[in-house]
Design an enzyme around this catalytic site. Sequence first.
Site, PDB file in Angstrom:
ATOM      1  N   SER A  61       0.800  -1.220   0.000  1.00 44.43           N
ATOM      2  CA  SER A  61       0.000   0.000   0.000  1.00 44.43           C
ATOM      3  C   SER A  61       0.841   1.283   0.000  1.00 44.43           C
ATOM      4  O   SER A  61       1.578   1.535  -0.932  1.00 44.43           O
ATOM      5  CB  SER A  61      -0.925  -0.068   1.216  1.00 44.43           C
ATOM      6  OG  SER A  61      -1.861   0.942   1.174  1.00 44.43           O
ATOM      7  N   ASP A 256      -2.770   6.699  -3.062  1.00 47.27           N
ATOM      8  CA  ASP A 256      -1.600   6.047  -2.474  1.00 47.27           C
ATOM      9  C   ASP A 256      -1.105   4.979  -3.458  1.00 47.27           C
ATOM     10  O   ASP A 256      -1.675   4.825  -4.554  1.00 47.27           O
ATOM     11  CB  ASP A 256      -1.896   5.462  -1.086  1.00 47.27           C
ATOM     12  CG  ASP A 256      -2.817   4.270  -1.138  1.00 47.27           C
ATOM     13  OD1 ASP A 256      -3.563   4.132  -2.130  1.00 47.27           O
ATOM     14  OD2 ASP A 256      -2.803   3.452  -0.209  1.00 47.27           O
ATOM     15  N   ASN A 349      -7.366   9.047   6.760  1.00 44.73           N
ATOM     16  CA  ASN A 349      -6.350   9.085   5.705  1.00 44.73           C
ATOM     17  C   ASN A 349      -6.903   8.913   4.285  1.00 44.73           C
ATOM     18  O   ASN A 349      -6.153   8.815   3.328  1.00 44.73           O
ATOM     19  CB  ASN A 349      -5.295   8.001   5.975  1.00 44.73           C
ATOM     20  CG  ASN A 349      -5.937   6.628   6.118  1.00 44.73           C
ATOM     21  OD1 ASN A 349      -6.892   6.305   5.421  1.00 44.73           O
ATOM     22  ND2 ASN A 349      -5.421   5.817   7.034  1.00 44.73           N
ATOM     23  N   ARG A 465      -1.944   4.778  20.345  1.00 42.83           N
ATOM     24  CA  ARG A 465      -2.040   3.322  20.141  1.00 42.83           C
ATOM     25  C   ARG A 465      -0.820   2.823  19.371  1.00 42.83           C
ATOM     26  O   ARG A 465      -0.206   3.589  18.604  1.00 42.83           O
ATOM     27  CB  ARG A 465      -3.329   2.944  19.397  1.00 42.83           C
ATOM     28  CG  ARG A 465      -3.484   3.641  18.068  1.00 42.83           C
ATOM     29  CD  ARG A 465      -4.672   3.150  17.292  1.00 42.83           C
ATOM     30  NE  ARG A 465      -4.372   1.959  16.529  1.00 42.83           N
ATOM     31  CZ  ARG A 465      -3.740   1.963  15.360  1.00 42.83           C
ATOM     32  NH1 ARG A 465      -3.302   3.078  14.809  1.00 42.83           N
ATOM     33  NH2 ARG A 465      -3.535   0.828  14.725  1.00 42.83           N
ATOM     34  N   GLY A 468      -0.415  -1.006  13.777  1.00 39.95           N
ATOM     35  CA  GLY A 468      -0.503  -2.406  13.351  1.00 39.95           C
ATOM     36  C   GLY A 468       0.258  -2.651  12.060  1.00 39.95           C
ATOM     37  O   GLY A 468       0.220  -3.759  11.521  1.00 39.95           O
ATOM     38  N   THR A 469       0.931  -1.623  11.523  1.00 45.10           N
ATOM     39  CA  THR A 469       1.660  -1.808  10.266  1.00 45.10           C
ATOM     40  C   THR A 469       3.124  -1.393  10.358  1.00 45.10           C
ATOM     41  O   THR A 469       3.893  -1.680   9.449  1.00 45.10           O
ATOM     42  CB  THR A 469       1.022  -0.969   9.122  1.00 45.10           C
ATOM     43  OG1 THR A 469       1.091   0.404   9.501  1.00 45.10           O
ATOM     44  CG2 THR A 469      -0.409  -1.363   8.848  1.00 45.10           C
ATOM     45  N   ARG A 474       1.630   5.531  17.642  1.00 42.04           N
ATOM     46  CA  ARG A 474       1.121   6.788  17.070  1.00 42.04           C
ATOM     47  C   ARG A 474       0.484   7.636  18.171  1.00 42.04           C
ATOM     48  O   ARG A 474      -0.322   7.108  18.953  1.00 42.04           O
ATOM     49  CB  ARG A 474       0.054   6.514  16.019  1.00 42.04           C
ATOM     50  CG  ARG A 474       0.572   5.815  14.782  1.00 42.04           C
ATOM     51  CD  ARG A 474      -0.469   5.862  13.661  1.00 42.04           C
ATOM     52  NE  ARG A 474      -0.181   4.862  12.649  1.00 42.04           N
ATOM     53  CZ  ARG A 474       0.724   4.999  11.687  1.00 42.04           C
ATOM     54  NH1 ARG A 474       1.442   6.103  11.617  1.00 42.04           N
ATOM     55  NH2 ARG A 474       0.922   4.038  10.806  1.00 42.04           N
TER      56      ARG A 474
HETATM   57  C1  LIG Z   1      -3.422   6.389  11.604  1.00 44.08           C
HETATM   58  C2  LIG Z   1      -3.419   5.670  10.311  1.00 44.08           C
HETATM   59  O1  LIG Z   1      -3.497   6.296   9.260  1.00 44.08           O
HETATM   60  N1  LIG Z   1      -3.347   4.328  10.385  1.00 44.08           N
HETATM   61  C3  LIG Z   1      -3.361   3.502   9.186  1.00 44.08           C
HETATM   62  C4  LIG Z   1      -2.281   2.446   9.233  1.00 44.08           C
HETATM   63  O2  LIG Z   1      -2.532   1.614  10.339  1.00 44.08           O
HETATM   64  P1  LIG Z   1      -1.663   1.609  11.667  1.00 44.08           P
HETATM   65  O3  LIG Z   1      -2.159   0.411  12.417  1.00 44.08           O
HETATM   66  O4  LIG Z   1      -1.989   2.906  12.342  1.00 44.08           O
HETATM   67  O5  LIG Z   1      -0.231   1.575  11.240  1.00 44.08           O
HETATM   68  O6  LIG Z   1      -2.339   1.664   8.050  1.00 44.08           O
HETATM   69  C5  LIG Z   1      -3.557   0.933   7.916  1.00 44.08           C
HETATM   70  C6  LIG Z   1      -3.447   0.071   6.675  1.00 44.08           C
HETATM   71  O7  LIG Z   1      -3.324   0.824   5.522  1.00 44.08           O
HETATM   72  C7  LIG Z   1      -4.733   1.896   7.871  1.00 44.08           C
HETATM   73  O8  LIG Z   1      -5.916   1.161   7.824  1.00 44.08           O
HETATM   74  C8  LIG Z   1      -4.701   2.804   9.094  1.00 44.08           C
HETATM   75  O9  LIG Z   1      -5.698   3.788   9.016  1.00 44.08           O
END
Ligand SMILES: CC(=O)N[C@H]1[C@@H](OP(=O)(O)O)O[C@H](CO)[C@@H](O)[C@@H]1O
Length: 496
Positions: A61, A256, A349, A465, A468-469, A474
Site C-alpha cells: 500500500s 496512495d 487518511n 495506540r 498495526g503496520t 502513534r
Molecule cells: C493512523 C493511520 O493512518 N493508520 C493507518 C495504518 O494503520 P496503523 O495500524 O496505524 O499503522 O495503516 C492501515 C493500513 O493501511 C490503515 O488502515 C490505518 O488507518
Amino acid sequence: MDKIIQAGLSIQPSTRYIAYGTAGFRTLASDLPMIFFRTGLVALLRAYETQKFIGIMVTASHNPIHDNGLKIVDSNGEMLPISWEKFTEEVANTKDLAGTLSERWPSDINGTVLIGADNRPSSSSLVDCIKVAVAAAGGIVHDFGVVTTPEFHYLVYKSNLSGNFENTDVYIDYLRSKASALFNNFPGGERYERTLDLDCAGGVGMNVMQILNYPWINLYNLDPAYLNTHCGAEYAHKDRKLPRSMPIGNKCASFDGDADRLVYYYGKEDLEVLGGERLTVLYAAALNKLMTQEGVQGKITVVTTGYSNSASINYLKDQGINCVIVPTGVKYLHEEAHKHEISIYFESNGHGTMLHHSAKLEEFKAQNAENVANFLALANRTVGDAAADLFLAEASLRIMDWSLNDWLNVYQDIPNLMVAVRTPMKDVIKNSWDQMEILEPVDFARNVGEIISKYAEAKARTLIRPSGTEPIVRIYVEAVSLELCKQIIEEISKLL
Ligand SMILES: CC(=O)N[C@H]1[C@@H](OP(=O)(O)O)O[C@H](CO)[C@@H](O)[C@@H]1O
C-alpha cells in the site's frame, strides 16, 4: 503434505515472527518469502472449504518501496473474515507446518487461488512463492498480474459471480459507465473547478487512470521509482506537504501506491488536506440532495475511527447523521458498515467507500430515483477505491456546485497533529475496543489522562495506540491551536 514440505525447503525462511496486522502481513520484502508460501496454502484451504476462488493481493500500500505485503481477499471480494486471521498468522509463523495444518488439511485438497500485485520490484518473486506452494499442494493459480488493490477485490468478486476468470475490462467498464451516468446528468455550475491534477504516487493507480483517460484529469508522479516517496496520499495526509512535482494553484488529489486511498488539497506549500472526514461529509451532502430532488428517503450512517477530526463528527451529528466509531483498519469499518441500509465509511487518511443494502437500491430503482441509484452504484462495494472515490467526489462537487474552498468551509477542523514514536512501549500499550482509551499500562494511562485534563478547556483530546503496520506508537492530539497540540505531544512523548 510431504510434497508441500519438500517445496518449502526451497523458500527462504523468515527471520522473526510476523503478525497479520491492521492490513495483512506487511514488512521488509526480504523477510516475506516464507510468509507468502504459507499464505498460499491458507488461501487454498479457504478456497477448498468455501468451494470458491480466493484471492491474494500482493501490496504494501502506502509503505516505502522496499516493503511488501499481502492480504487474503475472500470470495465476495471483501476482506478475509477476522476469524481466519489468527489461523493464517499461526500457519505463516509455525515451526511445525505439517502439525499446524494437519487437523484442517483434507487429503483431497483442491481449489483456485487468484493473485494480483501492485508495481513493487519485489512483487513478482514473492508471487512465485505463492505459486510454488499452491502447485505443490495440487491447487490452481490464476494470476491477474499488476492491478490496484480495489481492482483486484472487484475482480475476485466478479470472477466468483460468473465462475470465470474475469479481466480488467470488467472493472474499467464499471467505473466508466457509472461515472459517466452521473457526469452527464450533472455538468456542474460556475463554482465547480473543472480540472484536477492527480498525484499517482508512482503507484499502480496510474494504469487505471491512463486507460480511463479523462482529458480534465492531469496525471503526475508516473515513475514507479518514486513509489510513495515524497508523494502519494499518505505523504500529503501525514506530512502535510505538497507532493513532489505537483503544480501550485489548482485543485489536486493524491492516490496512495495501490490506489485504495484518496485525499484532496489545493496545490500550495502548506497543505490543507481534505481526507476521509471531508469525503464523508461531501458524499452525505450530495446523496441527501439527490434523495430530496428525487423524493426518496434513506438513512445514512457514517462509520469511522477515533482519528476523525472531532469537528467532522460534531458537524455530521448536527445534521442528524448517526456516527459509529470502530477500531483502526478498514476491515472493522467495512464490517460495521454492512449493518446499515446506507453507510459511508472512511478512515481519516482517505481510505473508505460507501455501502448499501441491495434491497434499498432496488427500492430506489422502483421509485425511479435514477441519480440516487447511480450514485450508490458508483461506489466500490468490496473495498475502499481511490478511482471510484475520485469519481464520486467529482460527481458530488458537481451536484453541490462546490469549489474545493466551498467544501473546506462546510466546517472548520479542530487543529490536530499526529506523530510516530519508536519505543518499546509499542508492545505493552493496550487500548479499549474503539481505541479511544488506554487500558494498560495503568500508570501511563493515568499520566496521559492528567495531561489531557490540564488542557480540558482547550478542547484537548488524544488517541495513543501501537501501529498495526509499523514498529511505532502513534500519538494523535487535537486542541484549539497547533502550538498547543505540539506542547501536549511533547509532554506525552516524555512518558514513552
Ligand atoms: C493512523 C493511520 O493512518 N493508520 C493507518 C495504518 O494503520 P496503523 O495500524 O496505524 O499503522 O495503516 C492501515 C493500513 O493501511 C490503515 O488502515 C490505518 O488507518
